[in-house]
Every structure is written in structure tokens, then in C-alpha cells.
Motif scaffolding. Structure first.
Motif, PDB file in Angstrom:
ATOM      1  N   LEU A 169      -9.879  -8.808  -2.045  1.00  0.00           N
ATOM      2  CA  LEU A 169      -9.705  -7.364  -1.914  1.00  0.00           C
ATOM      3  C   LEU A 169      -8.517  -7.012  -1.023  1.00  0.00           C
ATOM      4  CD1 LEU A 169     -10.891  -4.420  -2.309  1.00  0.00           C
ATOM      5  CD2 LEU A 169     -12.081  -4.819  -0.150  1.00  0.00           C
ATOM      6  N   GLU A 170      -8.274  -7.807   0.002  1.00  0.00           N
ATOM      7  CA  GLU A 170      -7.246  -7.486   0.980  1.00  0.00           C
ATOM      8  C   GLU A 170      -5.832  -7.867   0.543  1.00  0.00           C
ATOM      9  OE1 GLU A 170      -8.247  -8.953   4.833  1.00  0.00           O
ATOM     10  OE2 GLU A 170     -10.185  -7.930   4.880  1.00  0.00           O
ATOM     11  N   LYS A 171      -5.692  -8.373  -0.685  1.00  0.00           N
ATOM     12  CA  LYS A 171      -4.364  -8.737  -1.160  1.00  0.00           C
ATOM     13  C   LYS A 171      -3.449  -7.512  -1.112  1.00  0.00           C
ATOM     14  CE  LYS A 171      -1.968 -10.999  -5.010  1.00  0.00           C
ATOM     15  NZ  LYS A 171      -2.092 -11.611  -6.343  1.00  0.00           N
ATOM     16  N   ASN A 172      -2.269  -7.691  -0.557  1.00  0.00           N
ATOM     17  CA  ASN A 172      -1.255  -6.640  -0.423  1.00  0.00           C
ATOM     18  C   ASN A 172      -1.603  -5.579   0.616  1.00  0.00           C
ATOM     19  OD1 ASN A 172       0.174  -7.890  -2.506  1.00  0.00           O
ATOM     20  ND2 ASN A 172      -0.784  -6.603  -4.076  1.00  0.00           N
ATOM     21  N   ILE A 173      -2.664  -5.783   1.389  1.00  0.00           N
ATOM     22  CA  ILE A 173      -3.031  -4.818   2.427  1.00  0.00           C
ATOM     23  C   ILE A 173      -2.913  -5.495   3.785  1.00  0.00           C
ATOM     24  CG2 ILE A 173      -4.855  -3.354   3.362  1.00  0.00           C
ATOM     25  CD1 ILE A 173      -5.992  -3.157   0.512  1.00  0.00           C
ATOM     26  N   MET A 189       0.843  -1.198   0.000  1.00  0.00           N
ATOM     27  CA  MET A 189       0.000   0.000   0.000  1.00  0.00           C
ATOM     28  C   MET A 189       0.880   1.250   0.000  1.00  0.00           C
ATOM     29  SD  MET A 189      -2.950   1.183   2.723  1.00  0.00           S
ATOM     30  CE  MET A 189      -4.243   0.152   2.052  1.00  0.00           C
ATOM     31  N   ASP A 190       0.612   2.121  -0.942  1.00  0.00           N
ATOM     32  CA  ASP A 190       1.333   3.386  -1.037  1.00  0.00           C
ATOM     33  C   ASP A 190       0.664   4.389  -0.095  1.00  0.00           C
ATOM     34  OD1 ASP A 190       2.870   5.530  -1.821  1.00  0.00           O
ATOM     35  OD2 ASP A 190       1.876   5.799  -3.754  1.00  0.00           O
ATOM     36  N   ILE A 191       1.445   4.995   0.787  1.00  0.00           N
ATOM     37  CA  ILE A 191       0.907   5.947   1.770  1.00  0.00           C
ATOM     38  C   ILE A 191       1.246   7.364   1.338  1.00  0.00           C
ATOM     39  CG2 ILE A 191       0.818   6.607   4.200  1.00  0.00           C
ATOM     40  CD1 ILE A 191      -0.117   3.767   3.727  1.00  0.00           C
ATOM     41  N   ARG A 192       0.231   8.238   1.283  1.00  0.00           N
ATOM     42  CA  ARG A 192       0.431   9.643   0.944  1.00  0.00           C
ATOM     43  C   ARG A 192      -0.046  10.515   2.110  1.00  0.00           C
ATOM     44  NH1 ARG A 192       0.498  10.112  -4.837  1.00  0.00           N
ATOM     45  NH2 ARG A 192       1.176   8.075  -5.611  1.00  0.00           N
ATOM     46  N   TYR A 193       0.762  11.494   2.468  1.00  0.00           N
ATOM     47  CA  TYR A 193       0.388  12.429   3.526  1.00  0.00           C
ATOM     48  C   TYR A 193      -0.130  13.721   2.907  1.00  0.00           C
ATOM     49  CZ  TYR A 193       2.516   9.179   6.748  1.00  0.00           C
ATOM     50  OH  TYR A 193       2.799   8.050   7.469  1.00  0.00           O
ATOM     51  N   GLY A 194      -0.941  14.450   3.653  1.00  0.00           N
ATOM     52  CA  GLY A 194      -1.577  15.649   3.127  1.00  0.00           C
ATOM     53  C   GLY A 194      -0.594  16.791   2.930  1.00  0.00           C
ATOM     54  N   ALA A 195      -0.610  17.415   1.752  1.00  0.00           N
ATOM     55  CA  ALA A 195       0.228  18.565   1.461  1.00  0.00           C
ATOM     56  C   ALA A 195      -0.600  19.842   1.573  1.00  0.00           C
ATOM     57  CB  ALA A 195       0.817  18.449   0.052  1.00  0.00           C
ATOM     58  N   ASN A 196      -0.003  20.894   2.134  1.00  0.00           N
ATOM     59  CA  ASN A 196      -0.754  22.142   2.281  1.00  0.00           C
ATOM     60  C   ASN A 196      -0.459  23.094   1.130  1.00  0.00           C
ATOM     61  OD1 ASN A 196       1.318  24.325   3.084  1.00  0.00           O
ATOM     62  ND2 ASN A 196       1.819  22.623   4.459  1.00  0.00           N
ATOM     63  N   ASP A 227      -4.034  -9.781 -11.970  1.00  0.00           N
ATOM     64  CA  ASP A 227      -4.195 -10.623 -10.784  1.00  0.00           C
ATOM     65  C   ASP A 227      -3.637  -9.976  -9.519  1.00  0.00           C
ATOM     66  OD1 ASP A 227      -5.486 -12.704 -12.178  1.00  0.00           O
ATOM     67  OD2 ASP A 227      -3.543 -13.450 -12.884  1.00  0.00           O
ATOM     68  N   ASP A 228      -3.825  -8.661  -9.415  1.00  0.00           N
ATOM     69  CA  ASP A 228      -3.297  -7.956  -8.251  1.00  0.00           C
ATOM     70  C   ASP A 228      -4.246  -6.832  -7.838  1.00  0.00           C
ATOM     71  OD1 ASP A 228      -1.519  -7.491  -6.225  1.00  0.00           O
ATOM     72  OD2 ASP A 228       0.200  -7.093  -7.520  1.00  0.00           O
ATOM     73  N   VAL A 229      -4.031  -6.331  -6.629  1.00  0.00           N
ATOM     74  CA  VAL A 229      -4.724  -5.142  -6.128  1.00  0.00           C
ATOM     75  C   VAL A 229      -3.661  -4.098  -5.821  1.00  0.00           C
ATOM     76  CG1 VAL A 229      -6.198  -4.158  -4.342  1.00  0.00           C
ATOM     77  CG2 VAL A 229      -6.582  -6.513  -5.101  1.00  0.00           C
ATOM     78  N   LEU A 230      -3.773  -2.925  -6.449  1.00  0.00           N
ATOM     79  CA  LEU A 230      -2.872  -1.808  -6.173  1.00  0.00           C
ATOM     80  C   LEU A 230      -3.647  -0.764  -5.377  1.00  0.00           C
ATOM     81  CD1 LEU A 230      -1.096  -1.431  -9.640  1.00  0.00           C
ATOM     82  CD2 LEU A 230      -0.498  -2.926  -7.718  1.00  0.00           C
ATOM     83  N   SER A 231      -3.057  -0.277  -4.299  1.00  0.00           N
ATOM     84  CA  SER A 231      -3.801   0.617  -3.403  1.00  0.00           C
ATOM     85  C   SER A 231      -2.950   1.795  -2.962  1.00  0.00           C
ATOM     86  CB  SER A 231      -4.304  -0.150  -2.173  1.00  0.00           C
ATOM     87  OG  SER A 231      -3.220  -0.719  -1.465  1.00  0.00           O
ATOM     88  N   THR A 232      -3.614   2.943  -2.811  1.00  0.00           N
ATOM     89  CA  THR A 232      -2.981   4.164  -2.325  1.00  0.00           C
ATOM     90  C   THR A 232      -3.831   4.730  -1.196  1.00  0.00           C
ATOM     91  OG1 THR A 232      -2.037   4.681  -4.485  1.00  0.00           O
ATOM     92  CG2 THR A 232      -2.201   6.489  -2.919  1.00  0.00           C
ATOM     93  N   TYR A 233      -3.212   4.900  -0.036  1.00  0.00           N
ATOM     94  CA  TYR A 233      -3.888   5.448   1.144  1.00  0.00           C
ATOM     95  C   TYR A 233      -3.502   6.918   1.265  1.00  0.00           C
ATOM     96  CZ  TYR A 233      -5.274   5.784   6.118  1.00  0.00           C
ATOM     97  OH  TYR A 233      -5.863   6.135   7.308  1.00  0.00           O
ATOM     98  N   SER A 234      -4.492   7.797   1.186  1.00  0.00           N
ATOM     99  CA  SER A 234      -4.242   9.224   1.361  1.00  0.00           C
ATOM    100  C   SER A 234      -4.722   9.656   2.744  1.00  0.00           C
ATOM    101  CB  SER A 234      -4.968  10.036   0.285  1.00  0.00           C
ATOM    102  OG  SER A 234      -4.856  11.420   0.564  1.00  0.00           O
TER     103      SER A 234
END
Length: 280
Positions: free
Chosen positions: A59-63, A1-8, A33-40
């Protein structure tokens, strides 16, 4: 899971092209055959893409739900929206099958434990584009076809923005906690979306562009109305839009995009409009 933090908005004024793309662009959404996810961390929305080809995908693959979300399973404290932009597919929610043709949507309520994704034809796989937001109440899981979605026609040929908005996950269609989601399709010869542009201080948004012909791009405009920037987006890429930012685009061809919103309310018309003459 790619994690992104809030930019001002103050810091963003100093960003170059690479930094803008690192912060706001989701470059890849679909892999076989994969799930790609980005958490903002902007309203804690999760953007996902899944393309089952030869396998049924969980759905939970890679999470790592414990590490990433602090829960035992993905939808323990979340709701989920799915729109299929590929071939015919099936989503199985706690043992119940929902068939999703192209441009069919599915709302999955809080506390659903098992979500499986599969294609009906490996030669023409489904592409499930998904958005998930925190939820406090369980609402009914529901299939939304184009004829059920709330249809709104906007724009004109003269202003190059004639388009149809299909509101899939919207108060006119069903109840959710905070997630709203739909699809906008531009007419042939029309290239501008969301123009005149707007911000909405009370909600954030993610745009995912698709149906873009090969060798064409969309110039997605963002930033404060008097401090605009642009990100060049290719087919099946998404861009995160904070509440303080405008979000509109102009393509080298017509295209479609899926919008997902999260925040304080679900009022689609809650916008702070910006006059075209005021944009800088």
C-alpha cells in the motif's frame, strides 16, 4: 503522491475548464503493479487506486510516510476503506488475508502496519479503489460483502434516477472514526445521480465513476447551487467535492460510482437539500 489544496467558492467562480479539472478531477487511478494516490487538504482525505497484475503491491508504494504524513507508517494515524471494482483479489492486513470479489469492501482500522494487495488472476486483475482519512481510535478490520452492506433503493424510472445504494462503511454496518464509503448503481436507462442535489456543510465527498461503457461520459455538476459548473468525467476517474459544493451527475449511459465522505459526522442524511427550481 499528488497534493491538492482546498479551493474556495469565491475563487472557483473564475475558473475555466482546465483549472476546474486541475483542482478537482483525479484523471488516473489505476496503473499495472502500482499505487496512484491523491492527497486532498479538504478534510485530508487520500484517494488511491491499485491494480496488482504480476506483483504483490505494498500500500505504501510511492508514498513517503514521513514526508507526506509525518508518521512512520501509513495507518499510524489513519483508517482505510477499500472497494474492489475489478477481478478477484486479496488484501493482506498484518498477515491476515481477506478475499475481495468484485464489489466487495474492506475496512482497515488505525494502527495496522502492513497492507499488501494482490490479484488472483493476472488476466483479470483486481482494481482496489481506496479512501483514507485521519483517525483517532482503532476499530476492527472488517470485510463487507454486498449482502452485508446496507442496501437502500432510491429514485424512479420516470425521473431517470432509479438506483441502488450499497452502504459499505456506514454506521449501520460498522464503527469507524469518520470515514464513510459505499457504491451507487444506476438502473439501465437511468442517468442522473444525487438529483435533487444537496450540499453538506459538515462533510466533504469524493465520487469515483465506473462501469461506464466505452465512449460514454458523465457530466459531473459542482459549485454553489446558484453558481454551478461541470466537469466531464470518463470511466474510472474521480472528482473531489468540497463541503460548499453540490455533487451530482448525468451520464450518456447508466453507470456506477463509489462515494467516500469525511468530516464532522457520519450521519448519511445530514444534507442541505437544494430545490431543482433553485439551481442556476
Amino acid at each position: 503522491m499528488d497534493i491538492r489544496y482546498g479551493a474556495n467558492q469565491i475563487d472557483v467562480k473564475t475558473y475555466d475548464t482546465e483549472r476546474l479539472r486541475e483542482e478537482f478531477l483525479i484523471e488516473k487511478l489505476f496503473e499495472a503493479d502500482d499505487v496512484l494516490s491523491t492527497y486532498s487538504h479538504i478534510d485530508r482525505i487520500i484517494t488511491m487506486g491499485a491494480m496488482p497484475v504480476s506483483q504483490v503491491i505494498n500500500l505504501e508504494k510511492n508514498i513517503d510516510c514521513q514526508k507526506n504524513l509525518g508518521v512512520d507508517y501509513f495507518l499510524e494515524r489513519r483508517e482505510l476503506g477499500i472497494i474492489n471494482i475489478g477481478g478477484p483479489g486479496v488484501v493482506v492486513v498484518d498477515g491476515v488475508e481477506y478475499k475481495l470479489e468484485r464489489l466487495n469492501g474492506l475496512y482497515v482500522g488505525k494502527e495496522c502496519r502492513d497492507v499488501l494487495l494482490k490479484s488472483e488472476d493476472s488476466e483479470n486483475p483486481a482494481k482496489f479503489y481506496m479512501s483514507s482519512t485521519p483517525a483517532h481510535t482503532k476499530f476492527e478490520t472488517k470485510l463487507i460483502t454486498l449482502d452485508i452492506a446496507n442496501k437502500v433503493e432510491m429514485g424512479s424510472i420516470e425521473t431517470s434516477n432509479k438506483r441502488v445504494i450499497y452502504q459499505f462503511i456506514h454506521p449501520a454496518v460498522l464503527e469507524t472514526c469518520q470515514l464513510s464509503m459505499g457504491c451507487t448503481i444506476l438502473d439501465t436507462g437511468c442517468v442522473w445521480n444525487s438529483m435533487p442535489c444537496h450540499t453538506h456543510e459538515r462533510r466533504m465527498e469524493v465520487y469515483m465513476y465506473f462501469n461506464l461503457p466505452e465512449d460514454n461520459v458523465v457530466f459531473h455538476f459542482m459549485g454553489e447551487p446558484q453558481q454551478t459548473r461541470n466537469i466531464v468525467i470518463q470511466n474510472e476517474q474521480a472528482v473531489i467535492s468540497p463541503s460548499w459544493s453540490i455533487h451530482c451527475g448525468c451520464g450518456t449511459s447508466n453507470y456506477a460510482f463509489i462515494w467516500s465522505m469525511a468530516g464532522e459526522n457520519r450521519t448519511f442524511t445530514d444534507m442541505d437539500h437544494v430545490k431543482v427550481s433553485d439551481i442556476r
